[in-house]
Design a protein around this motif. Structure first.
Motif, PDB file in Angstrom:
ATOM      1  N   GLU A  55       8.601  74.422 -70.126  1.00 25.87           N
ATOM      2  CA  GLU A  55       7.742  74.536 -71.310  1.00 25.87           C
ATOM      3  C   GLU A  55       8.479  75.256 -72.437  1.00 25.87           C
ATOM      4  N   ASN A  56       8.268  74.778 -73.669  1.00 26.12           N
ATOM      5  CA  ASN A  56       8.952  75.350 -74.831  1.00 26.12           C
ATOM      6  C   ASN A  56       8.649  76.830 -75.020  1.00 26.12           C
ATOM      7  N   LYS A  57       7.475  77.289 -74.565  1.00 20.40           N
ATOM      8  CA  LYS A  57       7.154  78.713 -74.724  1.00 20.40           C
ATOM      9  C   LYS A  57       8.079  79.581 -73.865  1.00 20.40           C
ATOM     10  N   TYR A  58       8.652  79.013 -72.816  1.00 12.30           N
ATOM     11  CA  TYR A  58       9.580  79.744 -71.962  1.00 12.30           C
ATOM     12  C   TYR A  58      11.041  79.472 -72.320  1.00 12.30           C
ATOM     13  N   LEU A  59      11.345  78.246 -72.726  1.00 13.08           N
ATOM     14  CA  LEU A  59      12.710  77.856 -73.068  1.00 13.08           C
ATOM     15  C   LEU A  59      12.642  76.864 -74.229  1.00 13.08           C
ATOM     16  N   PRO A  60      12.777  77.371 -75.465  1.00 15.70           N
ATOM     17  CA  PRO A  60      12.670  76.496 -76.634  1.00 15.70           C
ATOM     18  C   PRO A  60      13.827  75.507 -76.748  1.00 15.70           C
ATOM     19  N   ILE A  61      13.627  74.446 -77.510  1.00 17.97           N
ATOM     20  CA  ILE A  61      14.696  73.492 -77.798  1.00 17.97           C
ATOM     21  C   ILE A  61      15.868  74.271 -78.401  1.00 17.97           C
ATOM     22  N   GLY A  62      17.071  74.003 -77.933  1.00 21.30           N
ATOM     23  CA  GLY A  62      18.275  74.677 -78.421  1.00 21.30           C
ATOM     24  C   GLY A  62      18.642  75.917 -77.628  1.00 21.30           C
ATOM     25  N   ALA A  63      17.751  76.382 -76.750  1.00 20.79           N
ATOM     26  CA  ALA A  63      18.041  77.554 -75.915  1.00 20.79           C
ATOM     27  C   ALA A  63      18.708  77.101 -74.617  1.00 20.79           C
ATOM     28  N   ARG A  64      19.244  78.065 -73.888  1.00 25.38           N
ATOM     29  CA  ARG A  64      19.925  77.791 -72.618  1.00 25.38           C
ATOM     30  C   ARG A  64      19.351  78.703 -71.545  1.00 25.38           C
ATOM     31  N   GLU A  65      19.103  78.155 -70.368  1.00 29.49           N
ATOM     32  CA  GLU A  65      18.638  78.968 -69.250  1.00 29.49           C
ATOM     33  C   GLU A  65      19.696  80.010 -68.926  1.00 29.49           C
ATOM     34  N   HIS A  66      19.275  81.251 -68.727  1.00 29.21           N
ATOM     35  CA  HIS A  66      20.212  82.319 -68.393  1.00 29.21           C
ATOM     36  C   HIS A  66      19.470  83.457 -67.694  1.00 29.21           C
ATOM     37  N   HIS A  67      20.235  84.267 -66.998  1.00 29.34           N
ATOM     38  CA  HIS A  67      19.709  85.455 -66.317  1.00 29.34           C
ATOM     39  C   HIS A  67      20.608  86.636 -66.642  1.00 29.34           C
ATOM     40  N   HIS A  68      19.989  87.773 -66.914  1.00 31.51           N
ATOM     41  CA  HIS A  68      20.724  89.012 -67.119  1.00 31.51           C
ATOM     42  C   HIS A  68      20.765  89.750 -65.786  1.00 31.51           C
ATOM     43  N   LEU A  69      21.932  90.191 -65.405  1.00 33.01           N
ATOM     44  CA  LEU A  69      22.110  90.988 -64.190  1.00 33.01           C
ATOM     45  C   LEU A  69      22.523  92.381 -64.634  1.00 33.01           C
ATOM     46  N   CYS A  70      21.727  93.361 -64.260  1.00 34.03           N
ATOM     47  CA  CYS A  70      21.906  94.716 -64.781  1.00 34.03           C
ATOM     48  C   CYS A  70      22.416  95.687 -63.727  1.00 34.03           C
ATOM     49  N   PRO A  71      23.317  96.593 -64.139  1.00 39.00           N
ATOM     50  CA  PRO A  71      23.776  97.645 -63.235  1.00 39.00           C
ATOM     51  C   PRO A  71      22.592  98.489 -62.751  1.00 39.00           C
ATOM     52  N   GLY A  72      22.623  98.817 -61.481  1.00 32.69           N
ATOM     53  CA  GLY A  72      21.581  99.641 -60.901  1.00 32.69           C
ATOM     54  C   GLY A  72      20.321  98.883 -60.535  1.00 32.69           C
ATOM     55  N   THR A 127      25.622  88.354 -67.903  1.00 36.40           N
ATOM     56  CA  THR A 127      24.691  87.264 -68.170  1.00 36.40           C
ATOM     57  C   THR A 127      25.305  86.002 -67.597  1.00 36.40           C
ATOM     58  N   VAL A 128      24.552  85.302 -66.745  1.00 30.45           N
ATOM     59  CA  VAL A 128      24.990  84.008 -66.230  1.00 30.45           C
ATOM     60  C   VAL A 128      24.022  82.967 -66.752  1.00 30.45           C
ATOM     61  N   GLY A 129      24.548  81.843 -67.225  1.00 31.04           N
ATOM     62  CA  GLY A 129      23.657  80.848 -67.791  1.00 31.04           C
ATOM     63  C   GLY A 129      24.317  79.514 -68.012  1.00 31.04           C
ATOM     64  N   ARG A 130      23.500  78.631 -68.522  1.00 32.22           N
ATOM     65  CA  ARG A 130      23.926  77.265 -68.814  1.00 32.22           C
ATOM     66  C   ARG A 130      24.711  77.213 -70.112  1.00 32.22           C
ATOM     67  N   LEU A 131      25.652  76.315 -70.166  1.00 36.58           N
ATOM     68  CA  LEU A 131      26.441  76.073 -71.372  1.00 36.58           C
ATOM     69  C   LEU A 131      25.721  75.075 -72.279  1.00 36.58           C
ATOM     70  N   ASP A 132      24.993  74.132 -71.687  1.00 39.47           N
ATOM     71  CA  ASP A 132      24.315  73.082 -72.444  1.00 39.47           C
ATOM     72  C   ASP A 132      22.929  73.540 -72.892  1.00 39.47           C
ATOM     73  N   ALA A 133      22.608  73.253 -74.155  1.00 38.81           N
ATOM     74  CA  ALA A 133      21.324  73.653 -74.734  1.00 38.81           C
ATOM     75  C   ALA A 133      20.234  72.632 -74.417  1.00 38.81           C
ATOM     76  N   LYS A 134      19.027  73.152 -74.206  1.00 36.70           N
ATOM     77  CA  LYS A 134      17.878  72.281 -73.964  1.00 36.70           C
ATOM     78  C   LYS A 134      17.646  71.400 -75.188  1.00 36.70           C
ATOM     79  N   GLY A 135      17.398  70.131 -74.962  1.00 38.99           N
ATOM     80  CA  GLY A 135      17.044  69.197 -76.026  1.00 38.99           C
ATOM     81  C   GLY A 135      18.212  68.572 -76.749  1.00 38.99           C
TER      82      GLY A 135
END
Length: 114
Positions: A64-81, A92-100
């Motif tokens: 859904e666009n409310k979670y991942l808008p057009i032009g955004a990329r799925e990613h996760h932040h991994l934090c120390p601790g 940050t690990v994520g996709r290189l290709d943008a949605k849409g």
């Protein structure tokens, strides 16, 4: 479609990620280079592998666009601790290709083709 829009605590086990700053001398010339080091116990490495596969397999177009808008990329932040050791750097690990669009970001330079 199953989509985890609230992220955190993806990594189980132990995982340490840091940058090693290196220096070599070759023919009287000093060369500096950096290397990203990722070390973990079996559970930590398998957990990272699972996260990477989830990101790779995600059909971004169905999120859904409310979670991942057009032009955004799925990613996760991994934090120390939290997901990573306290001695790790934030990652940050994520996709290189943008949605849409499928576009890669501008700074990306592909590897040479063989």
């Amino acid at each position: 479609m199953k989509y985890k829009h609230v992220k955190g605590n993806e990594i189980k086990g132990h995982l340490d990620v840091f940058i090693s700053h290196n220096k070599d001398e070759e023919d009287g010339e000093i060369k500096n280079w950096d290397e990203v080091l990722i070390h973990g116990n079996p559970e930590g490495l398998k957990s990272l592998a699972k996260l990477l596969i989830e990101i790779a397999d995600l059909n971004q177009e169905k999120v859904e666009n409310k979670y991942l808008p057009i032009g955004a990329r799925e990613h996760h932040h991994l934090c120390p601790g939290i997901e990573l050791s306290k001695s790790s750097m934030r990652v940050t690990v994520g996709r290189l290709d943008a949605k849409g669009t499928g576009d890669f970001y501008e700074r990306y330079k592909p590897k040479d083709e063989n």
